[in-house]
Write a protein that holds these residues in place. Structure first.
Motif, PDB file in Angstrom:
ATOM      1  N   ALA A 263     -10.605   6.744   0.978  1.00 10.05           N
ATOM      2  CA  ALA A 263     -11.953   6.415   1.442  1.00 10.05           C
ATOM      3  C   ALA A 263     -12.218   4.918   1.303  1.00 10.05           C
ATOM      4  N   ALA A 264     -11.724   4.316   0.219  1.00 13.08           N
ATOM      5  CA  ALA A 264     -12.036   2.904  -0.048  1.00 13.08           C
ATOM      6  C   ALA A 264     -11.208   1.970   0.832  1.00 13.08           C
ATOM      7  N   ALA A 265      -9.968   2.328   1.125  1.00 10.00           N
ATOM      8  CA  ALA A 265      -9.067   1.420   1.849  1.00 10.00           C
ATOM      9  C   ALA A 265      -8.077   2.217   2.691  1.00 10.00           C
ATOM     10  N   PRO A 266      -8.580   2.857   3.763  1.00  9.27           N
ATOM     11  CA  PRO A 266      -7.734   3.775   4.536  1.00  9.27           C
ATOM     12  C   PRO A 266      -6.516   3.110   5.178  1.00  9.27           C
ATOM     13  N   LYS A 267      -6.563   1.811   5.404  1.00  9.78           N
ATOM     14  CA  LYS A 267      -5.398   1.156   6.002  1.00  9.78           C
ATOM     15  C   LYS A 267      -4.295   0.938   4.969  1.00  9.78           C
ATOM     16  N   GLU A 268      -4.640   0.989   3.696  1.00  8.53           N
ATOM     17  CA  GLU A 268      -3.664   0.678   2.652  1.00  8.53           C
ATOM     18  C   GLU A 268      -3.179   1.917   1.909  1.00  8.53           C
ATOM     19  N   TYR A 269      -4.009   2.956   1.830  1.00  4.54           N
ATOM     20  CA  TYR A 269      -3.652   4.124   1.026  1.00  4.54           C
ATOM     21  C   TYR A 269      -3.865   5.417   1.798  1.00  4.54           C
ATOM     22  N   GLY A 270      -2.790   6.191   1.875  1.00  5.98           N
ATOM     23  CA  GLY A 270      -2.857   7.479   2.547  1.00  5.98           C
ATOM     24  C   GLY A 270      -2.860   8.607   1.533  1.00  5.98           C
ATOM     25  N   PHE A 271      -2.583   9.810   2.007  1.00  4.85           N
ATOM     26  CA  PHE A 271      -2.657  10.985   1.135  1.00  4.85           C
ATOM     27  C   PHE A 271      -1.395  11.140   0.281  1.00  4.85           C
ATOM     28  N   ALA A 273       1.528   8.960  -0.564  1.00  2.58           N
ATOM     29  CA  ALA A 273       1.818   7.914  -1.553  1.00  2.58           C
ATOM     30  C   ALA A 273       3.098   8.158  -2.353  1.00  2.58           C
ATOM     31  N   ASN A 274       4.134   8.677  -1.685  1.00  2.89           N
ATOM     32  CA  ASN A 274       5.417   8.812  -2.376  1.00  2.89           C
ATOM     33  C   ASN A 274       6.088   7.447  -2.502  1.00  2.89           C
ATOM     34  N   VAL A 275       6.696   7.208  -3.655  1.00  2.00           N
ATOM     35  CA  VAL A 275       7.326   5.913  -3.904  1.00  2.00           C
ATOM     36  C   VAL A 275       8.521   5.727  -2.967  1.00  2.00           C
ATOM     37  N   ASN A 276       8.527   4.592  -2.255  1.00  2.19           N
ATOM     38  CA  ASN A 276       9.666   4.272  -1.381  1.00  2.19           C
ATOM     39  C   ASN A 276       9.836   2.759  -1.325  1.00  2.19           C
ATOM     40  N   PRO A 277      10.961   2.264  -1.859  1.00  2.00           N
ATOM     41  CA  PRO A 277      11.153   0.806  -1.929  1.00  2.00           C
ATOM     42  C   PRO A 277      11.238   0.155  -0.548  1.00  2.00           C
ATOM     43  N   GLN A 278      11.527   0.961   0.478  1.00  2.00           N
ATOM     44  CA  GLN A 278      11.695   0.380   1.815  1.00  2.00           C
ATOM     45  C   GLN A 278      10.404   0.321   2.614  1.00  2.00           C
ATOM     46  N   VAL A 279       9.349   0.889   2.094  1.00  2.00           N
ATOM     47  CA  VAL A 279       8.071   0.838   2.811  1.00  2.00           C
ATOM     48  C   VAL A 279       7.113  -0.068   2.042  1.00  2.00           C
ATOM     49  N   PRO A 280       6.918  -1.302   2.547  1.00  2.00           N
ATOM     50  CA  PRO A 280       6.060  -2.230   1.809  1.00  2.00           C
ATOM     51  C   PRO A 280       4.592  -1.815   1.895  1.00  2.00           C
ATOM     52  N   HIS A 281       3.838  -2.142   0.859  1.00  2.00           N
ATOM     53  CA  HIS A 281       2.384  -2.107   0.950  1.00  2.00           C
ATOM     54  C   HIS A 281       1.988  -3.165   1.975  1.00  2.00           C
ATOM     55  N   PRO A 282       0.862  -2.986   2.696  1.00  2.00           N
ATOM     56  CA  PRO A 282       0.501  -4.004   3.697  1.00  2.00           C
ATOM     57  C   PRO A 282       0.440  -5.422   3.134  1.00  2.00           C
ATOM     58  N   ARG A 283       0.211  -5.542   1.819  1.00  2.00           N
ATOM     59  CA  ARG A 283       0.072  -6.900   1.270  1.00  2.00           C
ATOM     60  C   ARG A 283       1.193  -7.330   0.324  1.00  2.00           C
TER      61      ARG A 283
END
Ligand code: MTE
Ligand code: MO
Length: 324
Positions: A263-271, A273-283
């Motif tokens: 709700a707070a940051a839909p572009k950054e956090y989804g449902f 959230a499994n750890v994956n070193p190959q998928v960067p956070h947007p920032r």
């Protein structure tokens, strides 16, 4: 997460160098002496581990002692001092050490957890009921989305054991968790920047997985408030924010819950959230992590090192939605 300064999320310095750790231990010894007079939660004991063994008015089960000083990959446990001082608990403060300080007098007993929604036997669990479940030790890595990690010897029990007691109905597909809402005790909730209360969710099969636990303690003691006392979720293959603290409600639901972070940051956090070193956070990159208490960065592992146990839950594996 969103309002954190870049200097905080960028692991530009090691949190606890050896020298600082020694200083922290000395300070801790002093503070647990003070706590002996003022704080019913903290029973001063050994220098290194001073969490409560029991809560006033509540009979607690025997807690299993530490079984090892390493995780199954050989990584040493993060010191108790670091786990209890460096915490993320935004209901108290967005500052890590501030949260531990402001949570000190949080009332964690009496406490009830209401479990309901799409279940045959809705039920309110008191602390005594929660302590009826046999308490086991689970040494898990915890990887925060901000790029740091710890190895924590939790005590708790599989969430599945609690869910089975309430008998989920066949329409139940997700589990929704809610943290206490009490701005008088939790000063961070006076800020309307976040949509309180903190909410998290799991798919029912994730919730039923044996690695998913409700934690009541760590290092052989009951949880301190800052780590989510008296009951918090631990889902070790997901980013740390999924592991919601100080839970008061658990609902079985049909629709995917909207978490506080979605709700707070839909572009950054989804449902998921499994750890994956190959998928960067947007920032920032998620390729490596700073192990708290150590000097170097280490590579982050797919599903935080639990791929063998959980990868089958996420097919096909290359769907983006699994990893944010
Ligand atoms: N209710 C609530 N649960 C929460 C948080 C929070 O701010 N509020 N922070 C999350 C985040 S971002 C992390 S990394 C972990 C941190 O757990 P720890 O402080 O016990 O290490 O708790 C998670 N659970
Ligand atoms: Mo986190």
């Amino acid at each position: 997460m969103i309002p954190i300064q870049p200097s905080e999320i960028t692991p530009e310095h090691v949190y606890l160098s050896r020298r600082k750790l020694l200083a922290a231990m000395v300070a801790l010894a002093a503070s647990s002496l003070l706590a002996a007079c003022s704080d019913a939660h903290t029973e001063p004991t050994a220098l290194t581990v001073a969490g409560p063994l029991a809560l006033e008015g509540t009979s607690t089960p025997p807690l299993p002692p530490l079984s090892s000083d390493r995780d199954e990959l050989g990584a040493p446990l993060t010191p108790w001092e670091a786990i209890t001082r460096y915490t993320n608990f935004y209901e108290f403060s967005t500052s890590k050490e501030g949260a531990a300080r402001l949570a000190r007098n949080f009332r964690t007993a009496p406490w009830t957890v209401e479990v309901g929604g799409l279940v045959a036997r809705p039920r309110t669990f008191g602390l005594e009921d929660l302590y009826q479940f046999e308490q086991e030790e689970r040494i898990y890595r915890m990887r925060c989305v901000e790029g740091w990690s710890m190895v924590i010897p939790w005590i708790g029990f599989p969430l599945a054991r609690l869910l089975n007691k309430v008998e989920p109905l066949s329409q139940a597909r997700y589990v929704r968790f809610e943290t206490l809402y009490d701005p008088e005790q939790m000063p961070g909730q006076k800020s309307s920047f976040y949509p309180w209360p903190y909410v998290e969710g799991l798919r029912l099969d994730e919730a039923m997985h044996d690695l998913t636990i409700l934690a009541t303690g760590l290092y052989g003691r009951l949880l301190l408030p800052q780590n989510g006392a008296p009951l918090r979720l631990v889902v070790p293959w997901k980013y740390g924010f999924k592991s919601i603290k100080s839970i008061v409600r658990i609902d079985l639901v049909e629709e995917q819950p909207v978490s506080l972070w979605m709700a707070a940051a839909p572009k950054e956090y989804g449902f998921y959230a499994n750890v994956n070193p190959q998928v960067p956070h947007p920032r920032w990159s998620q390729a490596s992590e700073r192990r708290i208490g150590e000097d170097r960065r280490i590579p982050t592992m797919l599903f935080n090192g639990y791929a063998e146990e959980v990868a089958h839950l996420y097919q096909p594996l290359d769907r983006r939605e699994w990893y944010y």
